[in-house]
Motif scaffolding. Sequence first.
Motif, PDB file in Angstrom:
ATOM      1  N   ILE A   3      36.660  39.366  39.009  1.00 10.87           N
ATOM      2  CA  ILE A   3      37.847  39.774  39.421  1.00 10.87           C
ATOM      3  C   ILE A   3      37.376  39.774  41.223  1.00 10.87           C
ATOM      4  O   ILE A   3      36.606  40.469  40.984  1.00 10.87           O
ATOM      5  CB  ILE A   3      38.655  41.013  38.852  1.00 10.87           C
ATOM      6  CG1 ILE A   3      38.751  40.834  37.514  1.00 10.87           C
ATOM      7  CG2 ILE A   3      40.005  40.831  39.731  1.00 10.87           C
ATOM      8  CD1 ILE A   3      38.948  42.397  37.068  1.00 10.87           C
ATOM      9  N   ASN A   4      38.164  39.360  41.901  1.00 10.28           N
ATOM     10  CA  ASN A   4      37.413  39.153  43.232  1.00 10.28           C
ATOM     11  C   ASN A   4      38.858  39.975  44.188  1.00 10.28           C
ATOM     12  O   ASN A   4      39.032  40.460  45.391  1.00 10.28           O
ATOM     13  CB  ASN A   4      37.097  37.668  43.732  1.00 10.28           C
ATOM     14  CG  ASN A   4      38.556  36.985  44.061  1.00 10.28           C
ATOM     15  OD1 ASN A   4      39.470  36.781  42.958  1.00 10.28           O
ATOM     16  ND2 ASN A   4      38.336  35.982  44.468  1.00 10.28           N
ATOM     17  N   LEU A   5      40.398  39.170  43.415  1.00  5.56           N
ATOM     18  CA  LEU A   5      41.193  40.425  44.282  1.00  5.56           C
ATOM     19  C   LEU A   5      42.271  41.352  43.628  1.00  5.56           C
ATOM     20  O   LEU A   5      42.532  40.798  42.068  1.00  5.56           O
ATOM     21  CB  LEU A   5      42.191  39.206  45.288  1.00  5.56           C
ATOM     22  CG  LEU A   5      40.888  38.079  46.040  1.00  5.56           C
ATOM     23  CD1 LEU A   5      42.236  37.201  46.272  1.00  5.56           C
ATOM     24  CD2 LEU A   5      41.193  39.305  47.490  1.00  5.56           C
ATOM     25  N   ALA A   6      42.970  42.106  43.673  1.00  3.31           N
ATOM     26  CA  ALA A   6      43.423  42.454  42.636  1.00  3.31           C
ATOM     27  C   ALA A   6      44.618  42.959  44.098  1.00  3.31           C
ATOM     28  O   ALA A   6      44.540  43.205  44.811  1.00  3.31           O
ATOM     29  CB  ALA A   6      43.438  44.327  42.505  1.00  3.31           C
ATOM     30  N   VAL A  51      35.517  44.011  44.392  1.00  3.85           N
ATOM     31  CA  VAL A  51      36.432  43.510  44.610  1.00  3.85           C
ATOM     32  C   VAL A  51      37.598  43.586  45.798  1.00  3.85           C
ATOM     33  O   VAL A  51      37.651  45.539  46.927  1.00  3.85           O
ATOM     34  CB  VAL A  51      37.607  44.214  43.564  1.00  3.85           C
ATOM     35  CG1 VAL A  51      38.985  44.249  43.627  1.00  3.85           C
ATOM     36  CG2 VAL A  51      36.676  43.514  42.468  1.00  3.85           C
ATOM     37  N   GLU A  52      38.859  42.751  46.871  1.00  6.03           N
ATOM     38  CA  GLU A  52      39.327  43.197  47.500  1.00  6.03           C
ATOM     39  C   GLU A  52      40.852  43.220  47.286  1.00  6.03           C
ATOM     40  O   GLU A  52      41.362  43.282  46.327  1.00  6.03           O
ATOM     41  CB  GLU A  52      39.909  42.029  48.798  1.00  6.03           C
ATOM     42  CG  GLU A  52      38.445  41.481  49.284  1.00  6.03           C
ATOM     43  CD  GLU A  52      38.258  40.273  49.711  1.00  6.03           C
ATOM     44  OE1 GLU A  52      39.629  39.833  50.947  1.00  6.03           O
ATOM     45  OE2 GLU A  52      37.542  39.249  50.124  1.00  6.03           O
ATOM     46  N   LEU A  53      41.309  44.394  47.799  1.00  2.76           N
ATOM     47  CA  LEU A  53      42.930  45.086  46.962  1.00  2.76           C
ATOM     48  C   LEU A  53      43.434  44.017  48.398  1.00  2.76           C
ATOM     49  O   LEU A  53      43.465  44.520  49.482  1.00  2.76           O
ATOM     50  CB  LEU A  53      42.679  46.393  47.286  1.00  2.76           C
ATOM     51  CG  LEU A  53      44.477  47.215  47.121  1.00  2.76           C
ATOM     52  CD1 LEU A  53      44.122  46.693  45.743  1.00  2.76           C
ATOM     53  CD2 LEU A  53      44.614  48.630  47.248  1.00  2.76           C
TER      54      LEU A  53
END
Length: 128
Positions: A3-6, A51-53
């Motif tokens: 997972i790299n973006l949420a 991970v970037e939000l």
Amino acid sequence: MIINLASVLVDDQAKALKFYTEVLGFVKKHDIPMGEFSWLTVVSPERPDGVELVLEPSSHPAVGPFKAALVEDGIPFTSFAVDDVQKEYERMRALGVVFTQQPTEMGPVTVATFDDTCGNLIQIAQQN
């Protein structure tokens, strides 16, 4: 696969950036103008390459009713891990954050839920 973006859906990107950085302690990673909105992300200072939000604009017509239903039912949109829920709860309350659930032990986790000022309930959680 990782997972790299949420994303979290926010009603005002500038207000969200201020809250997520100044109150929660995240760090701005990207702020790229894209017309009316920006590609705006924050990261944990503990994992700047993690991970970037995405502080995602909640402009789609379906978002308002979705967010309102979650808030009405007291359901957090997402959850952030912390080492000590009680300590974070006290720190954040001192900054004026409104909690809808005080720290509560739930078996293997302790959780608390707060209003992010951008239309979401967010949970903080610690593994017991």
